[in-house]
Scaffold this motif. Structure first.
Motif, short mmCIF file in Angstrom:
data_model
loop_
_atom_site.label_atom_id
_atom_site.label_comp_id
_atom_site.label_asym_id
_atom_site.label_seq_id
_atom_site.Cartn_x
_atom_site.Cartn_y
_atom_site.Cartn_z
N LEU A 171 0.83 -1.21 0.00
CA LEU A 171 0.00 0.00 0.00
C LEU A 171 0.86 1.26 0.00
N ARG A 172 1.93 1.22 0.76
CA ARG A 172 2.81 2.39 0.79
C ARG A 172 3.48 2.62 -0.57
N ARG A 173 3.92 1.55 -1.22
CA ARG A 173 4.54 1.71 -2.54
C ARG A 173 3.54 2.25 -3.55
N MET A 174 2.27 1.81 -3.42
CA MET A 174 1.26 2.24 -4.37
C MET A 174 0.88 3.71 -4.17
N PHE A 175 0.79 4.15 -2.91
CA PHE A 175 0.13 5.43 -2.67
C PHE A 175 0.96 6.48 -1.93
N LYS A 176 2.15 6.17 -1.46
CA LYS A 176 2.92 7.17 -0.72
C LYS A 176 4.14 7.70 -1.47
N SER A 177 4.39 7.20 -2.66
CA SER A 177 5.56 7.65 -3.42
C SER A 177 5.21 8.88 -4.26
N GLN A 178 6.24 9.54 -4.75
CA GLN A 178 6.03 10.67 -5.66
C GLN A 178 5.37 10.21 -6.94
N GLN A 179 5.68 8.98 -7.36
CA GLN A 179 5.05 8.46 -8.58
C GLN A 179 3.53 8.37 -8.44
N ALA A 180 3.08 8.06 -7.22
CA ALA A 180 1.64 7.93 -7.00
C ALA A 180 0.91 9.22 -7.32
N MET A 181 1.51 10.35 -6.97
CA MET A 181 0.89 11.64 -7.26
C MET A 181 0.76 11.87 -8.76
N ARG A 182 1.66 11.28 -9.52
CA ARG A 182 1.61 11.43 -10.99
C ARG A 182 0.61 10.46 -11.61
N VAL A 183 0.63 9.23 -11.12
CA VAL A 183 -0.14 8.15 -11.76
C VAL A 183 -1.62 8.23 -11.45
N PHE A 184 -1.95 8.57 -10.20
CA PHE A 184 -3.34 8.48 -9.77
C PHE A 184 -4.00 9.85 -9.70
N ALA A 185 -5.15 9.95 -10.36
CA ALA A 185 -6.02 11.11 -10.13
C ALA A 185 -6.63 11.02 -8.76
#
Length: 528
Positions: A171-185
């Motif tokens: 869950l942390r890898r999916m939603f707490k990384s900088q990439q998550a801010m780019r990938v997910f609306a």
């Protein structure tokens, strides 16, 4: 359409303005939401409504055209605009019980998403997050990720196990990384529990949390409102007051009258109201929690069965059903499960309605709380003896209730006597609304039983005295004009008993020296 991505149109419930609340978080720093609520409170239906709205593989306009969200300014902005991933965690938990469950989840999602983008290759060793980032770079896609029953793994695997540690890490890898801010609306997780705490901090502290304890702007969407249930009752020609008796009583944030939606719909389907709560599957857990008997727990359960409220501090709970360290933790779990309601203004909890009260009684019985269960079993006869004016039988019943409860309740004032009597009259809640300390006339009546709609029984005013006499209790009822207030709740013209029997006055006194109760009952007639 795949199994997890771009699933297309599906069922929805008409709580469509929930979409507006979520829309306002998309593409902002508040883009990740975790919405936790009780079993059978519409979690999955809300999740399905959201993915039907966001999924760009279909045209869902017709689904929402007649709903409130269609007039919302954000409706067109986000309708069918995102690649939408839907994950029902219970599907995996039911199939896999081993420590490798998280790897299986990631692999299944990766396979499904990659099939939706055949021109974007999957490199060896890619995780789901690696691939979503590659799709975003290659296609400019922005994803919405919806996870239903996100906490199913937390309920299945104990803290400290590889599966739990892997899941939190995933869950942390999916939603707490900088990439998550780019990938997910945006992301929307729903389950029974809020996000698990580690020490004092949420494992995903970038999520906006909405729960039974703190629903914030989503309070209206957690259950059915009184107006919604009234409309359903009228549509199906059913008695609205029966719905109130069985399923109302939840306070969810600022909403002070919320109904269990699943029970309401089952009642409509059945054509009558009864308890559907046992089907939630949480009964064994409730029995286990209340038998822990932390200091004061039993007393508070009894107080709530008698219609009272108890203080609770939900802030220390770790949001993990297997980590219960105090009475407050027990009550907080029961709030999240829906067996208790939470009054946030005063931080109190209580049993919300007849349906849940019945299940709590069953849990008490399974724990062999003899002094409570016998009082409950005798309560039906007590009510009938009261209505029949059998003063000696009522006094004997109160003696029995006193004997059963003196081991857990101090019994040296009118308040403790009122608590015992509230338990003794438990059965009356089927046909009556019980009030403790009801403002009436020139004071507060100790216990008032107001008959529910269509109940052809008189209202009952009970006044309690300690070391005086029962006649003094009756005199106080009259002197302070309690009946004048109580009769406002009754419809005398509709009572087949006639106006002289529309109200019973009951005086109860406890003599500490003889350890006996006395009772005087009389019907009330207004002065002509």
């Amino acid at each position: 359409m795949g199994t997890y991505i771009n699933i297309g149109n599906s069922e929805y419930v008409d709580k469509s303005m929930l979409i507006s609340v979520v829309n306002k978080t998309l593409l902002t720093e508040r883009q990740f939401s975790c919405v936790s609520r009780c079993r059978r409170f519409g979690k999955s239906m809300a999740a399905k409504m959201l993915y039907a709205y966001y999924d760009h593989s279909c045209d869902s306009r017709a689904l929402f055209a007649d709903l409130a969200i269609a007039a919302d300014p954000t409706f067109e902005q986000h309708l069918n605009k995102y690649a939408t991933i839907y994950l029902d965690m219970t599907d995996f938990v039911s199939r896999y019980k081993d420590d490798g469950i998280v790897d299986k989840i990631d692999a299944a999602l990766l396979k499904d998403v990659s099939e939706a983008y055949p021109d974007v290759p999957v490199e060896e060793g890619y995780s789901l997050m690696d691939y979503l980032l590659r799709v975003h770079i290659a296609k400019g896609e922005e994803f919405v990720f919806i996870i239903d029953e996100w906490d199913a793994i937390c309920r299945e695997f104990a803290p400290g196990t590889k599966a739990m540690d892997d899941y939190v890490g995933w869950l942390r890898r999916m939603f707490k990384s900088q990439q998550a801010m780019r990938v997910f609306a945006g992301a929307y997780m729903t389950g029974i529990l809020p996000i698990k705490k580690y020490k004092t901090e949420s494992a995903l502290n970038n999520f906006q949390e909405y729960s039974m304890v703190s629903p914030r702007k989503m309070a209206t969407y957690f259950g059915f409102t009184k107006d919604e249930v009234r409309a359903l009752a009228e549509k199906h020609d059913m008695d609205f007051d029966e719905f109130v008796k069985w399923y109302d009583g939840y306070e969810i944030g600022p909403e002070h009258s919320m109904f269990n939606p699943n029970s309401v719909m089952q009642a409509i389907d059945s054509g009558y109201c009864r308890s559907f709560w046992a089907s939630t599957g949480a009964y064994d857990a409730v029995a286990n929690y209340i038998q822990m008997n932390y200091e004061g727990l039993k007393d508070d359960i009894i107080q709530m069965l008698a219609g009272g409220r108890c203080s609770v501090d939900p802030t220390r709970f770790q949001n993990d059903m297997s980590i219960i360290r105090s009475k407050d933790d027990v009550f907080t779990v029961l709030i999240h499960l829906g067996y208790l309601s939470y009054e946030w203004e005063n931080s109190n909890c209580y049993i919300p309605n007849r349906e849940v009260a019945g299940e709590m009684v069953n849990a008490v019985k399974s724990n062999n709380w003899k002094h409570v269960t016998e009082a409950i079993e005798l309560s039906r006869k007590l009510l009938q003896d009261t209505l029949n004016g059998d003063e000696e039988a009522v006094a004997r019943a109160i003696d029995a209730a006193h004997d059963e409860n003196t081991s857990i309740l101090s019994y040296n004032n009118e308040n403790s006597l009122a608590c015992v009597l509230s338990i003794a009259y438990y059965y009356a809640r089927n046909d009556y609304v019980m009030h403790r300390e009801l403002a009436s006339g020139k004071g507060f009546a100790d216990i008032v039983l107001i008959p529910r709609k269509n109940v052809e029984s008189p209202a009952i005013v009970v006044e309690l005295k300690f070391r005086q006499d029962a006649d003094a209790a009756i005199d106080q009822i009259k002197r302070r004009q309690y009946p004048a207030k109580v009769t406002q709740y009754t419809d005398r013209s509709a009572s087949p008993l006639g106006s002289s029997k529309n109200l019973l006055l009951v005086g109860i006194n406890y003599d500490r020296d003889t350890k006996q109760h006395s009772c005087h009952i009389e019907t009330y007639a207004e002065d002509k």
